[in-house]
Design a protein around this motif. Structure first.
Motif, PDB file in Angstrom:
ATOM      1  N   ASP A 101      29.327  41.833 -22.148  1.00  0.00           N
ATOM      2  CA  ASP A 101      28.016  41.998 -22.462  1.00  0.00           C
ATOM      3  C   ASP A 101      27.925  42.141 -23.926  1.00  0.00           C
ATOM      4  OD1 ASP A 101      25.272  42.911 -22.831  1.00  0.00           O
ATOM      5  OD2 ASP A 101      25.359  44.428 -21.378  1.00  0.00           O
TER       6      ASP A 101
ATOM      7  N   LEU B  97      28.721  45.513 -25.743  1.00  0.00           N
ATOM      8  CA  LEU B  97      28.358  46.684 -25.081  1.00  0.00           C
ATOM      9  C   LEU B  97      29.254  47.216 -24.158  1.00  0.00           C
ATOM     10  CD1 LEU B  97      24.568  46.097 -24.837  1.00  0.00           C
ATOM     11  CD2 LEU B  97      25.752  47.261 -26.681  1.00  0.00           C
TER      12      LEU B  97
ATOM     13  N   ASN C  56      25.018  42.081 -25.722  1.00  0.00           N
ATOM     14  CA  ASN C  56      23.627  42.500 -25.679  1.00  0.00           C
ATOM     15  C   ASN C  56      22.633  41.229 -25.616  1.00  0.00           C
ATOM     16  OD1 ASN C  56      21.442  43.941 -26.124  1.00  0.00           O
ATOM     17  ND2 ASN C  56      21.277  44.040 -28.295  1.00  0.00           N
ATOM     18  N   ASP C  57      22.473  40.365 -26.490  1.00  0.00           N
ATOM     19  CA  ASP C  57      21.711  39.081 -26.214  1.00  0.00           C
ATOM     20  C   ASP C  57      22.265  38.245 -25.339  1.00  0.00           C
ATOM     21  OD1 ASP C  57      19.746  40.376 -27.806  1.00  0.00           O
ATOM     22  OD2 ASP C  57      20.142  39.356 -29.573  1.00  0.00           O
TER      23      ASP C  57
ATOM     24  N   ALA D  63      19.053  39.794 -21.204  1.00  0.00           N
ATOM     25  CA  ALA D  63      19.751  38.844 -22.281  1.00  0.00           C
ATOM     26  C   ALA D  63      18.794  37.633 -22.260  1.00  0.00           C
ATOM     27  CB  ALA D  63      20.989  38.479 -21.874  1.00  0.00           C
TER      28      ALA D  63
END
Length: 133
Positions: free
Chosen positions: A81, A67, A83-84, A34
């Motif tokens: 989560d 996610l 992602n980034d 991330a």
């Protein structure tokens, strides 16, 4: 949505739900997982779950599908989560025990960008620009 915008969305969602000791860690260049990790504390198991749910809902409303969401069963530590951006919401005792801030800041504490959202409730454009450096 850019990582910095997502951090702002997450921070606002946590602040709106009275999350405590919100901290943003810039982990770009430290991990491929991330760009940022957001860590916040809740006052009870129910509060931890509510904070994580709020983050997931706000992200979905903005077009960011989580996610995964882990830890909702025990509710002492819930991870969202995005992602980034990875969001950790924990009870204070769990946060103290695992001390993720120290883990991620130990390597280069002097150069790590952090934000204590309780000191600066909503990262404005100037702060987001500083985070991008």
């Amino acid at each position: 949505m850019q990582s910095e915008d997502l951090v702002e969305l997450v921070t606002r969602a946590l602040e709106d739900m009275k999350g405590q000791q919100i901290r943003v860690l810039d982990v770009r260049g430290k991990t491929p997982l991330a760009d940022f990790m957001v860590i916040a504390s809740g006052t009870s198991n129910r509060h931890v779950k509510s904070l994580a749910d709020s983050v997931a809902i706000k992200a979905k409303e903005s077009g960011v599908q989580p996610l995964g969401i882990e830890g909702q069963d025990g509710q002492e530590w819930v991870l969202v989560d995005l992602n980034d951006v990875i969001v950790h919401v924990m009870l204070p005792k769990v946060r103290d025990f695992y001390n993720l801030e120290k883990l991620w800041l130990a390597e280069d504490a002097g150069t790590q960008t952090t934000l204590a959202a309780t000191d600066d409730p909503i990262p404005g454009p100037a702060l987001v620009r500083r985070m991008r450096r």
